[in-house]
Design a protein around this motif. Structure first.
Motif, PDB file in Angstrom:
ATOM      1  N   ARG A 151     -85.552 -17.115 -88.863  1.00  0.00           N
ATOM      2  CA  ARG A 151     -86.138 -17.086 -90.209  1.00  0.00           C
ATOM      3  C   ARG A 151     -87.234 -16.033 -90.359  1.00  0.00           C
ATOM      4  N   GLU A 152     -87.635 -15.386 -89.283  1.00  0.00           N
ATOM      5  CA  GLU A 152     -88.796 -14.497 -89.344  1.00  0.00           C
ATOM      6  C   GLU A 152     -88.559 -13.333 -90.315  1.00  0.00           C
ATOM      7  N   THR A 153     -89.610 -12.931 -91.016  1.00  0.00           N
ATOM      8  CA  THR A 153     -89.514 -11.863 -92.015  1.00  0.00           C
ATOM      9  C   THR A 153     -89.920 -10.537 -91.395  1.00  0.00           C
ATOM     10  N   THR A 154     -89.075 -10.048 -90.497  1.00  0.00           N
ATOM     11  CA  THR A 154     -89.348  -8.792 -89.807  1.00  0.00           C
ATOM     12  C   THR A 154     -88.135  -7.881 -89.898  1.00  0.00           C
ATOM     13  N   LEU A 155     -88.404  -6.590 -89.699  1.00  0.00           N
ATOM     14  CA  LEU A 155     -87.309  -5.634 -89.723  1.00  0.00           C
ATOM     15  C   LEU A 155     -86.373  -5.834 -88.536  1.00  0.00           C
ATOM     16  N   SER A 156     -86.920  -6.263 -87.405  1.00  0.00           N
ATOM     17  CA  SER A 156     -86.077  -6.492 -86.228  1.00  0.00           C
ATOM     18  C   SER A 156     -85.035  -7.568 -86.513  1.00  0.00           C
ATOM     19  N   ARG A 157     -85.431  -8.597 -87.280  1.00  0.00           N
ATOM     20  CA  ARG A 157     -84.446  -9.618 -87.654  1.00  0.00           C
ATOM     21  C   ARG A 157     -83.369  -9.019 -88.531  1.00  0.00           C
ATOM     22  N   LYS A 158     -83.777  -8.135 -89.474  1.00  0.00           N
ATOM     23  CA  LYS A 158     -82.817  -7.481 -90.360  1.00  0.00           C
ATOM     24  C   LYS A 158     -81.824  -6.644 -89.547  1.00  0.00           C
ATOM     25  N   VAL A 159     -82.364  -5.893 -88.592  1.00  0.00           N
ATOM     26  CA  VAL A 159     -81.492  -5.050 -87.772  1.00  0.00           C
ATOM     27  C   VAL A 159     -80.525  -5.909 -86.969  1.00  0.00           C
ATOM     28  N   ARG A 160     -81.034  -7.013 -86.404  1.00  0.00           N
ATOM     29  CA  ARG A 160     -80.171  -7.910 -85.634  1.00  0.00           C
ATOM     30  C   ARG A 160     -79.055  -8.461 -86.509  1.00  0.00           C
ATOM     31  N   GLU A 161     -79.410  -8.863 -87.742  1.00  0.00           N
ATOM     32  CA  GLU A 161     -78.398  -9.373 -88.664  1.00  0.00           C
ATOM     33  C   GLU A 161     -77.384  -8.283 -89.018  1.00  0.00           C
ATOM     34  N   LEU A 162     -77.877  -7.048 -89.200  1.00  0.00           N
ATOM     35  CA  LEU A 162     -76.972  -5.938 -89.503  1.00  0.00           C
ATOM     36  C   LEU A 162     -75.939  -5.768 -88.387  1.00  0.00           C
ATOM     37  N   ARG A 163     -76.417  -5.808 -87.141  1.00  0.00           N
ATOM     38  CA  ARG A 163     -75.496  -5.598 -86.014  1.00  0.00           C
ATOM     39  C   ARG A 163     -74.442  -6.691 -85.964  1.00  0.00           C
ATOM     40  N   TYR A 164     -74.878  -7.934 -86.123  1.00  0.00           N
ATOM     41  CA  TYR A 164     -73.928  -9.043 -86.116  1.00  0.00           C
ATOM     42  C   TYR A 164     -72.965  -8.952 -87.299  1.00  0.00           C
ATOM     43  N   ALA A 165     -73.494  -8.564 -88.460  1.00  0.00           N
ATOM     44  CA  ALA A 165     -72.675  -8.516 -89.673  1.00  0.00           C
ATOM     45  C   ALA A 165     -71.535  -7.517 -89.536  1.00  0.00           C
ATOM     46  N   ILE A 166     -71.842  -6.309 -89.052  1.00  0.00           N
ATOM     47  CA  ILE A 166     -70.794  -5.297 -88.956  1.00  0.00           C
ATOM     48  C   ILE A 166     -69.757  -5.690 -87.914  1.00  0.00           C
ATOM     49  N   ALA A 167     -70.194  -6.355 -86.827  1.00  0.00           N
ATOM     50  CA  ALA A 167     -69.247  -6.813 -85.814  1.00  0.00           C
ATOM     51  C   ALA A 167     -68.384  -7.953 -86.354  1.00  0.00           C
ATOM     52  N   LEU A 168     -69.024  -8.809 -87.173  1.00  0.00           N
ATOM     53  CA  LEU A 168     -68.288  -9.937 -87.745  1.00  0.00           C
ATOM     54  C   LEU A 168     -67.166  -9.451 -88.648  1.00  0.00           C
ATOM     55  N   GLU A 169     -67.436  -8.382 -89.361  1.00  0.00           N
ATOM     56  CA  GLU A 169     -66.422  -7.850 -90.274  1.00  0.00           C
ATOM     57  C   GLU A 169     -65.217  -7.284 -89.512  1.00  0.00           C
ATOM     58  N   GLN A 170     -65.384  -6.960 -88.214  1.00  0.00           N
ATOM     59  CA  GLN A 170     -64.289  -6.432 -87.417  1.00  0.00           C
ATOM     60  C   GLN A 170     -63.310  -7.523 -86.995  1.00  0.00           C
ATOM     61  N   ARG A 171     -63.798  -8.778 -86.940  1.00  0.00           N
ATOM     62  CA  ARG A 171     -62.916  -9.839 -86.440  1.00  0.00           C
ATOM     63  C   ARG A 171     -62.631 -10.944 -87.443  1.00  0.00           C
ATOM     64  N   MET A 172     -63.275 -10.934 -88.602  1.00  0.00           N
ATOM     65  CA  MET A 172     -63.007 -11.940 -89.630  1.00  0.00           C
ATOM     66  C   MET A 172     -62.594 -11.248 -90.916  1.00  0.00           C
ATOM     67  N   THR A 173     -61.718 -11.895 -91.670  1.00  0.00           N
ATOM     68  CA  THR A 173     -61.350 -11.358 -92.971  1.00  0.00           C
ATOM     69  C   THR A 173     -62.453 -11.653 -93.964  1.00  0.00           C
ATOM     70  N   LYS A 174     -62.402 -10.954 -95.091  1.00  0.00           N
ATOM     71  CA  LYS A 174     -63.386 -11.196 -96.146  1.00  0.00           C
ATOM     72  C   LYS A 174     -63.316 -12.639 -96.638  1.00  0.00           C
ATOM     73  N   ASP A 175     -62.105 -13.154 -96.789  1.00  0.00           N
ATOM     74  CA  ASP A 175     -61.969 -14.527 -97.273  1.00  0.00           C
ATOM     75  C   ASP A 175     -62.543 -15.521 -96.265  1.00  0.00           C
ATOM     76  N   GLU A 176     -62.373 -15.253 -94.987  1.00  0.00           N
ATOM     77  CA  GLU A 176     -62.939 -16.139 -93.975  1.00  0.00           C
ATOM     78  C   GLU A 176     -64.465 -16.121 -94.030  1.00  0.00           C
ATOM     79  N   ILE A 177     -65.019 -14.950 -94.229  1.00  0.00           N
ATOM     80  CA  ILE A 177     -66.489 -14.847 -94.332  1.00  0.00           C
ATOM     81  C   ILE A 177     -66.978 -15.552 -95.591  1.00  0.00           C
ATOM     82  N   LEU A 178     -66.286 -15.359 -96.701  1.00  0.00           N
ATOM     83  CA  LEU A 178     -66.687 -16.008 -97.954  1.00  0.00           C
ATOM     84  C   LEU A 178     -66.582 -17.522 -97.821  1.00  0.00           C
ATOM     85  N   GLU A 179     -65.527 -17.998 -97.199  1.00  0.00           N
ATOM     86  CA  GLU A 179     -65.371 -19.441 -96.980  1.00  0.00           C
ATOM     87  C   GLU A 179     -66.519 -19.977 -96.130  1.00  0.00           C
ATOM     88  N   GLY A 180     -66.838 -19.249 -95.043  1.00  0.00           N
ATOM     89  CA  GLY A 180     -67.942 -19.680 -94.196  1.00  0.00           C
ATOM     90  C   GLY A 180     -69.256 -19.721 -94.945  1.00  0.00           C
TER      91      GLY A 180
END
Length: 798
Positions: A151-180
């Motif tokens: 929950r921390e409001t830091t740029l490092s958290r944003k960067v971490r989320e960015l890295r996970y997000a782009i990797a998530l898009e490689q293995r999940m469909t858009k509909d799967e992400i929206l459902e989640g």
């Protein structure tokens, strides 16, 4: 593939620029570059586990009815195809309009968010994928520190989320992400996920959401509390209209549709699913189920882990509770011992299925709650043991005599085993389980009984004769009776073994002077009913774990504890109590067996009884301390009782529960008495011309209690007194075909042989007709006030 690689590299550069923008003002001379940060970004861990988020667990009865819902978060997962398309459009329009276009990161929004983060603001910028990542990290955190990091409001958290997000898009469909995302997002007011939010705010499923409703919900996820439509309807409606306008901008709806939707009131229909056992109609059974899981080592390594699993895994817990039987049981305990009675007495009962141990009924006359000082409220389940939310137990009285019978028959003693059973005797020569001699033991049947009799197992059981069972225990051996109790599961409710110095030297064990629970007594009697097969009491049959997609089947745990012949012998003896014995008048129109129990001074009262396919035990007493607050001079259910005995209240509770349950079970008969135990006759009375100085009894000479049904009160009293009995005429008149004011029934029934001076209860007719149809002596009536074995031995533990 190249496009995805390009997206990943592009995100790395974006991350580098963002971090450099933040870092360079402070470390401009150190040589930190966007390129270096980008390289570091690409090397960050990228695999994010996306387990199902926490959801509600549900406890079901045997017919699929909901007993209770248990959860940390009110959430119900649904597939995207089961959500309203307009809900999907609304959330995309307001939260991430380019969701289906980007690779997990909205570049424009991310730059804006980074700049605001640098300036101390956290508004906006995250894509739906990033928001989903953040929620997953929060929900999967197993410690407070991990949650704070997510929950921390830091740029490092944003960067971490960015890295996970782009990797998530490689293995999940858009509909799967929206459902989640739609299943994990918090919509405020305790509602997690779109399905629970739809049900909570509008009492509809998410598939049925209208445009105004969907827009209202979509507007909540940014600031759930600020836009809570229940608490802040004006802000919620303004936010809804913003969502509608945004949906027009994205082309999801037309201006006309938006304008029409804006005219619609919020029209909330707020409902919240109950959580926990307090609001359940079966709260004590619910609590028992929870404790079975939380304390069951097979369900997890620690109690903390098991409790979390229970409240987050979306379990479907299928139980053994029968709703119709449970309703009958709850009505019975509430009728005879109302919940908020001023005397603070309680009735608790449990019914089991012989052969499986399935708990069909678990009820007590108390509201479920934590405030023990309030009349009628408790969180203690008096039907069960201390390790499952119960108490330390209560003395079980004469229900334990059945255990002595089992031990005697198991050792080959025949039914004709006889003893001279005086009204007062002294038993000597008993030994403890360690072989040490025990002190002499003086006990009585009744302080007012001047006579005596010879009893065998049949008459001794029928009349619940204390002095007979004391001698039978001596013949069998105290230690063998104690071992039989443990063998049948009739153990102490506090978990302590009977293998302790105090119990090993307890002369009065056969009279039920050890504390136990209705659960344990019912388990022992169910073993008799199933012809010697003991089954661990079972509340849960199956657990479906929706989070891990597995099903746990829970089979009955049963084993033979008695030979079939021994169990059949006990069954025969305990049937006699309904045939002119202490359970007269408690028949249900089917073969039944059972035993009353009342402890010394009417401290507690019990009844345990069974058919071949349903066994139950009922306790009535005072949780504050039965000996300090006995069942004497009490008013319960509008009736005054000078004393309460096993057949006075527990017996009718058991009977009423059985009567409300027998439609659910087949009518079955018990097996015949095994021939190996010999004659089933009661002892013949001694002849008058050959008097026995100990056994002679004018009552026996006359063939027992005379039949005075139909006579006037005066004539009946005179006849009974002439036969050598004391007479108690009840103030309670019962429905009968006999003329008003004449004798409708006596208890014990006509023909019962009793010691001279024993008390016979007389019940007069109210002339209304409506006999019970029970052909057992006593006519099937309740006999308030007396009627237990202590009817004729009222002064001590029976």
């Amino acid at each position: 593939m190249l496009q995805k690689i390009g997206q990943l590299l592009g995100v790395g550069v974006v991350a580098g620029v963002l971090v450099a923008a933040l870092a360079l003002p402070a470390f401009g001379g150190i040589g930190i570059t966007a390129r270096n940060v980008a390289t570091g970004f690409l090397n960050m861990p990228s695999e994010l586990e996306t387990p199902p988020p926490p959801q509600r667990s549900i406890i079901y009865d045997v017919e699929g009815g909901v007993i209770a819902e248990i959860y940390d978060q009110n959430r119900e997962l649904v597939a995207l195809e089961d959500m309203s398309p307009i809900m999907q459009e609304a959330i995309i329009s307001i939260e991430d309009s380019r969701f289906y276009e980007h690779g997990g990161i909205d570049i424009t929004g991310t730059f804006r968010a980074a700049l605001r983060t640098i300036s101390g603001s956290t508004q906006g910028g995250s894509s739906l994928t990033q928001q989903y990542v953040k929620n997953v990290l929060i929900e999967s955190a197993t410690s407070q520190a991990a949650q704070e990091e997510a929950r921390e409001t830091t740029l490092s958290r944003k960067v971490r989320e960015l890295r996970y997000a782009i990797a998530l898009e490689q293995r999940m469909t858009k509909d799967e992400i929206l459902e989640g995302y739609l299943n994990i997002a918090y919509f405020g007011d305790g509602a997690y996920g779109a399905e629970s939010a739809a049900q909570h705010f509008f009492s509809v499923e998410s598939s049925e959401l209208t445009l105004p409703q969907a827009a209202t919900l979509a507007g909540l996820v940014r600031y759930p509390e600020l836009y809570n439509p229940r608490l802040n309807p004006e802000q919620a409606q303004e936010r809804r209209d913003v969502v509608l306008d945004r949906m027009v901008d994205t082309g999801a709806i037309t201006k006309e549709e938006a304008a029409e939707a804006k005219t619609v009131e919020l029209d909330l229909d707020v409902t919240t699913p109950s959580n926990g056992c307090v609001p359940s109609d079966q709260p004590f059974f619910c609590d028992y189920v929870l404790q079975e899981i939380e304390k069951g080592e097979e369900f997890g390594d620690s109690e903390t882990e098991r409790a979390r699993w229970l409240r987050t895994a979306g379990l479907q817990i299928h139980t053994t509770l029968d709703p119709d039987m449970q309703e009958a049981g709850q009505k019975a305990v509430d009728k005879w011992v109302p919940r908020e009675n001023e005397s603070r007495k309680v009735a608790a009962e449990i019914f089991l299925e012989p052969g499986t141990g399935a708990i069909r009924v678990m009820a007590q006359s108390r509201n479920y709650g934590p405030d023990e000082s309030r009349i009628g409220e408790t969180s203690i389940n008096f039907a069960t043991n201390a390790d499952r939310g119960g108490s330390s137990g209560f003395q079980a009285g004469s229900t334990f005599k059945a255990i002595t019978l089992a031990a005697a028959l198991d050792e080959g003693l025949p039914f004709r085993t006889s003893f001279t059973s005086g009204s007062t005797i002294t038993v000597t020569g008993q030994r403890s389980c360690t072989g040490d001699p025990l002190a002499s033991w003086t006990l009585s049947n009744s302080s007012e009984s001047g006579g005596a009799a010879t009893h065998n197992m049949i008459s001794g059981t029928k009349g619940s004769v204390n002095t007979y069972f004391a001698q039978l225990q001596k013949r069998v051996g105290l230690c063998d009776v104690i071992k039989m109790a443990e063998n049948l599961g009739a153990t102490r409710a506090d978990g302590q073994s009977y293998d302790n110095p105090r119990t090993n030297g307890n002369n009065s064990f056969t009279l039920g002077s050890e504390e136990t629970s209705p659960l344990n007594v019912a388990g022992a009697y169910a073993t008799f009913a199933s012809r010697g097969i003991y089954c661990e009491p079972q509340a849960i049959t199956r657990i479906e774990d929706r989070q891990s997609d597995r099903t746990i089947e829970i089979e009955p745990e049963c084993e033979r504890r008695l030979s079939q012949e021994t169990a059949d012998g006990v069954n025969y003896l305990l049937q006699q109590t309904f045939k002119g014995g202490t359970a007269s008048g408690l028949g249900i129109g089917r073969p039944v067996a059972g035993k009353t129990g009342t402890t010394d001074g009417s401290a507690s009262a019990w009844f345990a009884g069974y058919t071949p396919n349903l066994a139950g035990a009922v306790f009535v007493g005072d949780p504050r301390g039965p000996n300090q607050h006995p069942l004497r001079n009490v008013t319960l259910g509008g009736r005054y009782y000078g004393e309460v005995f096993g057949a006075t209240i527990p017996g009718p509770v058991w009977r009423d529960t059985m009567m409300g349950s027998i439609d659910k079970i087949d009518a079955e008969s018990f097996a015949s008495a095994p021939s190996r135990f010999g004659s089933t006759s009661e002892p013949a009375p001694p002849q008058r011309d050959e008097p026995d100085e100990v056994n002679a009894s004018p009552t026996s000479d006359q063939g027992g209690v005379p039949n005075v049904v139909g006579q006037s009160q005066d004539a009946a009293v005179a006849a009974l007194q002439a036969a050598g009995y004391q007479v108690n005429v009840s103030d309670f008149r019962i429905p009968s075909d006999q003329p008003d004011g004449s004798v409708a029934a006596v208890n014990p029934g006509a023909g019962t042989r009793l010691p001279e001076g024993a008390v016979v209860n007389v019940f007069l007719s109210n002339g209304s007709g409506g006999g019970s149809g029970d052909d057992s002596p006593g006519g099937g009536w309740d006999f308030p006030g007396r009627g237990d074995e202590t009817t004729f031995f009222p002064a001590l533990m029976d």
